[in-house]
Design a protein around this motif. Structure first.
Motif, PDB file in Angstrom:
ATOM      1  N   GLN A 299      43.602  46.927  40.994  1.00  0.00           N
ATOM      2  CA  GLN A 299      42.490  47.729  40.328  1.00  0.00           C
ATOM      3  C   GLN A 299      42.187  47.116  38.744  1.00  0.00           C
ATOM      4  OE1 GLN A 299      40.407  49.875  42.078  1.00  0.00           O
ATOM      5  NE2 GLN A 299      41.659  49.080  43.831  1.00  0.00           N
ATOM      6  N   HIS A 300      42.968  46.519  38.138  1.00  0.00           N
ATOM      7  CA  HIS A 300      43.168  46.076  36.778  1.00  0.00           C
ATOM      8  C   HIS A 300      44.162  44.413  37.139  1.00  0.00           C
ATOM      9  CE1 HIS A 300      47.199  47.571  36.286  1.00  0.00           C
ATOM     10  NE2 HIS A 300      46.705  48.588  37.156  1.00  0.00           N
ATOM     11  N   PRO A 301      43.922  43.617  35.902  1.00  0.00           N
ATOM     12  CA  PRO A 301      44.770  42.569  35.592  1.00  0.00           C
ATOM     13  C   PRO A 301      46.064  43.192  35.620  1.00  0.00           C
ATOM     14  CG  PRO A 301      42.830  42.394  34.129  1.00  0.00           C
ATOM     15  CD  PRO A 301      42.762  43.763  34.883  1.00  0.00           C
ATOM     16  N   LEU A 302      47.300  42.375  36.131  1.00  0.00           N
ATOM     17  CA  LEU A 302      48.611  42.620  35.940  1.00  0.00           C
ATOM     18  C   LEU A 302      49.057  42.848  34.502  1.00  0.00           C
ATOM     19  CD1 LEU A 302      50.109  39.873  38.285  1.00  0.00           C
ATOM     20  CD2 LEU A 302      50.297  42.244  38.508  1.00  0.00           C
ATOM     21  N   LEU A 303      49.651  43.852  34.360  1.00  0.00           N
ATOM     22  CA  LEU A 303      50.228  44.450  32.900  1.00  0.00           C
ATOM     23  C   LEU A 303      49.024  44.879  32.064  1.00  0.00           C
ATOM     24  CD1 LEU A 303      53.279  42.116  32.161  1.00  0.00           C
ATOM     25  CD2 LEU A 303      53.076  44.111  33.634  1.00  0.00           C
ATOM     26  N   ILE A 304      47.737  44.974  32.426  1.00  0.00           N
ATOM     27  CA  ILE A 304      46.696  45.321  31.694  1.00  0.00           C
ATOM     28  C   ILE A 304      45.939  46.606  32.283  1.00  0.00           C
ATOM     29  CG2 ILE A 304      44.641  44.731  30.116  1.00  0.00           C
ATOM     30  CD1 ILE A 304      45.649  41.881  30.472  1.00  0.00           C
ATOM     31  N   LEU A 305      46.487  47.658  32.278  1.00  0.00           N
ATOM     32  CA  LEU A 305      46.121  48.916  32.562  1.00  0.00           C
ATOM     33  C   LEU A 305      45.059  49.500  31.506  1.00  0.00           C
ATOM     34  CD1 LEU A 305      45.386  51.131  34.801  1.00  0.00           C
ATOM     35  CD2 LEU A 305      47.592  52.033  34.393  1.00  0.00           C
TER      36      LEU A 305
END
Length: 146
Positions: free
Chosen positions: A63-69
């Motif tokens: 649902q979002h880039p890795l490590l970037i919620l």
């Protein structure tokens, strides 16, 4: 500059003392900018500085880039003055990174947590090229002291 051999040892000692005295805060601060830029590239490319991509999620539908919620971790790692950012510069040493007190999950993301099933995704790391650039900044500054 000609230095008689009989005076070389004394001259060399004074050069070492001058270099040791510094202060090196200016090149250390500039090195911090290079390091933070390197961390930002790690986030943007979802990979370790050494090259390997971060391990994918267990959930195949991201649902979002890795490590970037929320962007808080990335901001803490890459932006001086952001919540959780560590950018401490002294005359002879510096520390750059993310405060585990302010961003408690930072360590788990960097190193993983096997009991929790969290995979390591090292975002704090730099290439040898970046380290060389930092070394060049410091060496150039030391040379300019003379």
């Amino acid at each position: 500059m000609d230095i008689p051999a009989s005076e070389f040892a004394e001259y060399a000692e004074s050069v070492v003392e001058l270099a040791a005295d510094g202060p090196y805060s200016a090149p250390l601060r500039a090195s911090g900018e290079l390091l933070r830029d390197s961390y930002d590239i790690n986030f943007a490319e979802s990979r370790q500085a050494s090259g390997p991509a971060w391990r994918p999620r267990k959930d195949p539908i991201p649902q979002h880039p890795l490590l970037i919620l929320s962007g808080v971790l990335r901001s803490a790692a890459t932006t001086e003055g952001a919540t959780g950012n560590i950018s401490e510069v002294g005359t002879h040493e510096a520390a750059f990174g993310v405060s585990r007190d302010e961003i408690p999950y930072a360590r788990r993301q960097q190193y993983g947590d096997n009991p929790e099933g969290i995979r390591a995704r090292p975002y704090i790391g730099v290439t040898n090229e970046t380290l060389d650039q930092c070394g060049e900044l410091i060496a150039t500054y030391a040379i300019d002291l003379f």
